[in-house]
Design a protein around this motif. Structure first.
Motif, PDB file in Angstrom:
ATOM      1  N   ALA A  60      17.701  52.984  -2.198  1.00  0.00           N
ATOM      2  CA  ALA A  60      16.430  53.650  -1.946  1.00  0.00           C
ATOM      3  C   ALA A  60      16.340  54.159  -0.513  1.00  0.00           C
ATOM      4  O   ALA A  60      15.544  55.025  -0.202  1.00  0.00           O
ATOM      5  CB  ALA A  60      15.268  52.700  -2.230  1.00  0.00           C
ATOM      6  N   VAL A  61      17.184  53.615   0.359  1.00  0.00           N
ATOM      7  CA  VAL A  61      17.177  54.018   1.757  1.00  0.00           C
ATOM      8  C   VAL A  61      17.992  55.290   1.903  1.00  0.00           C
ATOM      9  O   VAL A  61      19.127  55.381   1.455  1.00  0.00           O
ATOM     10  CB  VAL A  61      17.763  52.905   2.648  1.00  0.00           C
ATOM     11  N   LYS A  62      17.405  56.297   2.496  1.00  0.00           N
ATOM     12  CA  LYS A  62      18.065  57.591   2.667  1.00  0.00           C
ATOM     13  C   LYS A  62      18.109  57.923   4.154  1.00  0.00           C
ATOM     14  O   LYS A  62      17.138  57.705   4.866  1.00  0.00           O
ATOM     15  CB  LYS A  62      17.281  58.668   1.927  1.00  0.00           C
ATOM     16  N   SER A  63      19.235  58.434   4.602  1.00  0.00           N
ATOM     17  CA  SER A  63      19.346  58.839   5.997  1.00  0.00           C
ATOM     18  C   SER A  63      18.502  60.087   6.221  1.00  0.00           C
ATOM     19  O   SER A  63      18.627  61.068   5.508  1.00  0.00           O
ATOM     20  CB  SER A  63      20.801  59.145   6.349  1.00  0.00           C
ATOM     21  N   ARG A  64      17.630  60.015   7.207  1.00  0.00           N
ATOM     22  CA  ARG A  64      16.778  61.150   7.539  1.00  0.00           C
ATOM     23  C   ARG A  64      16.844  61.405   9.034  1.00  0.00           C
ATOM     24  O   ARG A  64      17.055  60.492   9.817  1.00  0.00           O
ATOM     25  CB  ARG A  64      15.329  60.879   7.151  1.00  0.00           C
ATOM     26  N   CYS A  65      16.636  62.647   9.384  1.00  0.00           N
ATOM     27  CA  CYS A  65      16.608  63.038  10.788  1.00  0.00           C
ATOM     28  C   CYS A  65      15.352  62.443  11.427  1.00  0.00           C
ATOM     29  O   CYS A  65      14.252  62.535  10.871  1.00  0.00           O
ATOM     30  CB  CYS A  65      16.597  64.557  10.903  1.00  0.00           C
ATOM     31  N   TRP A  66      15.508  61.842  12.606  1.00  0.00           N
ATOM     32  CA  TRP A  66      14.365  61.231  13.276  1.00  0.00           C
ATOM     33  C   TRP A  66      13.449  62.280  13.898  1.00  0.00           C
ATOM     34  O   TRP A  66      12.281  62.010  14.167  1.00  0.00           O
ATOM     35  CB  TRP A  66      14.833  60.251  14.353  1.00  0.00           C
ATOM     36  N   GLU A  67      13.947  63.478  14.097  1.00  0.00           N
ATOM     37  CA  GLU A  67      13.131  64.550  14.684  1.00  0.00           C
ATOM     38  C   GLU A  67      12.318  65.286  13.624  1.00  0.00           C
ATOM     39  O   GLU A  67      11.117  65.474  13.768  1.00  0.00           O
ATOM     40  CB  GLU A  67      14.029  65.554  15.405  1.00  0.00           C
ATOM     41  N   THR A  68      13.004  65.738  12.574  1.00  0.00           N
ATOM     42  CA  THR A  68      12.366  66.632  11.608  1.00  0.00           C
ATOM     43  C   THR A  68      12.096  66.000  10.252  1.00  0.00           C
ATOM     44  O   THR A  68      11.317  66.526   9.480  1.00  0.00           O
ATOM     45  CB  THR A  68      13.251  67.869  11.379  1.00  0.00           C
ATOM     46  N   GLY A  69      12.775  64.911   9.923  1.00  0.00           N
ATOM     47  CA  GLY A  69      12.617  64.290   8.617  1.00  0.00           C
ATOM     48  C   GLY A  69      13.525  64.882   7.557  1.00  0.00           C
ATOM     49  O   GLY A  69      13.415  64.560   6.381  1.00  0.00           O
ATOM     50  N   VAL A  74      22.610  65.079   7.926  1.00  0.00           N
ATOM     51  CA  VAL A  74      22.261  64.150   8.988  1.00  0.00           C
ATOM     52  C   VAL A  74      23.532  63.514   9.538  1.00  0.00           C
ATOM     53  O   VAL A  74      24.359  62.993   8.792  1.00  0.00           O
ATOM     54  CB  VAL A  74      21.298  63.059   8.473  1.00  0.00           C
ATOM     55  N   ILE A  75      23.694  63.575  10.842  1.00  0.00           N
ATOM     56  CA  ILE A  75      24.813  62.914  11.511  1.00  0.00           C
ATOM     57  C   ILE A  75      24.357  61.487  11.792  1.00  0.00           C
ATOM     58  O   ILE A  75      23.498  61.247  12.644  1.00  0.00           O
ATOM     59  CB  ILE A  75      25.188  63.663  12.800  1.00  0.00           C
ATOM     60  N   SER A  76      24.947  60.534  11.071  1.00  0.00           N
ATOM     61  CA  SER A  76      24.420  59.172  11.072  1.00  0.00           C
ATOM     62  C   SER A  76      24.548  58.484  12.428  1.00  0.00           C
ATOM     63  O   SER A  76      23.720  57.643  12.776  1.00  0.00           O
ATOM     64  CB  SER A  76      25.120  58.343  10.001  1.00  0.00           C
ATOM     65  N   ARG A  82      21.954  68.306  11.593  1.00  0.00           N
ATOM     66  CA  ARG A  82      23.002  69.041  12.309  1.00  0.00           C
ATOM     67  C   ARG A  82      22.438  70.075  13.285  1.00  0.00           C
ATOM     68  O   ARG A  82      22.980  70.257  14.380  1.00  0.00           O
ATOM     69  CB  ARG A  82      23.966  69.691  11.324  1.00  0.00           C
ATOM     70  N   PHE A  83      21.346  70.734  12.919  1.00  0.00           N
ATOM     71  CA  PHE A  83      20.777  71.729  13.822  1.00  0.00           C
ATOM     72  C   PHE A  83      20.124  71.070  15.030  1.00  0.00           C
ATOM     73  O   PHE A  83      20.271  71.535  16.176  1.00  0.00           O
ATOM     74  CB  PHE A  83      19.768  72.613  13.080  1.00  0.00           C
ATOM     75  N   GLN A  84      19.395  69.974  14.815  1.00  0.00           N
ATOM     76  CA  GLN A  84      18.779  69.254  15.928  1.00  0.00           C
ATOM     77  C   GLN A  84      19.857  68.672  16.843  1.00  0.00           C
ATOM     78  O   GLN A  84      19.698  68.657  18.071  1.00  0.00           O
ATOM     79  CB  GLN A  84      17.870  68.140  15.404  1.00  0.00           C
ATOM     80  N   PHE A  85      20.950  68.201  16.243  1.00  0.00           N
ATOM     81  CA  PHE A  85      22.068  67.698  17.035  1.00  0.00           C
ATOM     82  C   PHE A  85      22.621  68.802  17.929  1.00  0.00           C
ATOM     83  O   PHE A  85      22.880  68.603  19.113  1.00  0.00           O
ATOM     84  CB  PHE A  85      23.167  67.161  16.111  1.00  0.00           C
ATOM     85  N   ARG A  86      22.780  69.987  17.369  1.00  0.00           N
ATOM     86  CA  ARG A  86      23.321  71.121  18.128  1.00  0.00           C
ATOM     87  C   ARG A  86      22.393  71.495  19.284  1.00  0.00           C
ATOM     88  O   ARG A  86      22.839  71.708  20.414  1.00  0.00           O
ATOM     89  CB  ARG A  86      23.511  72.318  17.199  1.00  0.00           C
ATOM     90  N   LEU A  87      21.085  71.541  19.003  1.00  0.00           N
ATOM     91  CA  LEU A  87      20.137  71.893  20.059  1.00  0.00           C
ATOM     92  C   LEU A  87      20.154  70.879  21.200  1.00  0.00           C
ATOM     93  O   LEU A  87      20.189  71.243  22.379  1.00  0.00           O
ATOM     94  CB  LEU A  87      18.717  71.991  19.489  1.00  0.00           C
ATOM     95  N   LYS A  88      20.147  69.611  20.846  1.00  0.00           N
ATOM     96  CA  LYS A  88      20.129  68.565  21.874  1.00  0.00           C
ATOM     97  C   LYS A  88      21.443  68.513  22.641  1.00  0.00           C
ATOM     98  O   LYS A  88      21.463  68.255  23.841  1.00  0.00           O
ATOM     99  CB  LYS A  88      19.815  67.219  21.246  1.00  0.00           C
ATOM    100  N   ALA A  89      22.562  68.765  21.949  1.00  0.00           N
ATOM    101  CA  ALA A  89      23.855  68.770  22.631  1.00  0.00           C
ATOM    102  C   ALA A  89      23.945  69.936  23.607  1.00  0.00           C
ATOM    103  O   ALA A  89      24.450  69.787  24.731  1.00  0.00           O
ATOM    104  CB  ALA A  89      24.984  68.829  21.615  1.00  0.00           C
ATOM    105  N   LEU A  90      23.463  71.097  23.209  1.00  0.00           N
ATOM    106  CA  LEU A  90      23.511  72.263  24.096  1.00  0.00           C
ATOM    107  C   LEU A  90      22.587  72.105  25.301  1.00  0.00           C
ATOM    108  O   LEU A  90      22.868  72.624  26.380  1.00  0.00           O
ATOM    109  CB  LEU A  90      23.157  73.532  23.325  1.00  0.00           C
TER     110      LEU A  90
END
Length: 102
Positions: A60-69, A74-76, A82-90
């Motif tokens: 029942a537990v699903k990996s979700r993005c902590w920023e957008t949901g 999702v990169i665990s 993946r898009f939020q990861f790219r923005l934060k990395a840049l």
């Protein structure tokens, strides 16, 4: 339903699964023990199925993005889509992560 509600529901499921882990392991041990009678194993399997109304399941537990949901891509390791990861990395907001080139 907004992203915040999905994130909160996921957190609730994670906590529920963590609290039910010992009981779930006990049910699994009994259900998989082939030396026990079939009726006892069947009752353990039924108990496992109804554990906390189905919310105690790890499935029942699903990996979700902590920023957008977002529930996909999702990169665990970072808990970000993946898009939020790219923005934060840049922007240099993730320590130890930098853009590579070849």
């Amino acid at each position: 339903m907004g992203a915040k509600a999905q994130i909160l529901r996921d957190i609730r499921k994670r906590l529920s699964a963590e609290q039910m882990e010992v009981q779930r392991r006990a049910y699994l041990f009994v259900a998989r023990n082939t030396t026990l009678p079939a009726t006892v194993r069947h009752k353990a399997q039924l108990g496992l199925n109804t554990l906390n109304g189905g919310e105690g399941r790890l499935g029942a537990v699903k990996s979700r993005c902590w920023e957008t949901g977002r529930g996909r891509g999702v990169i665990s390791k970072f808990g970000l889509a993946r898009f939020q990861f790219r923005l934060k990395a840049l922007n240099g907001e993730l320590p130890g992560v930098h853009k590579s080139s070849w």
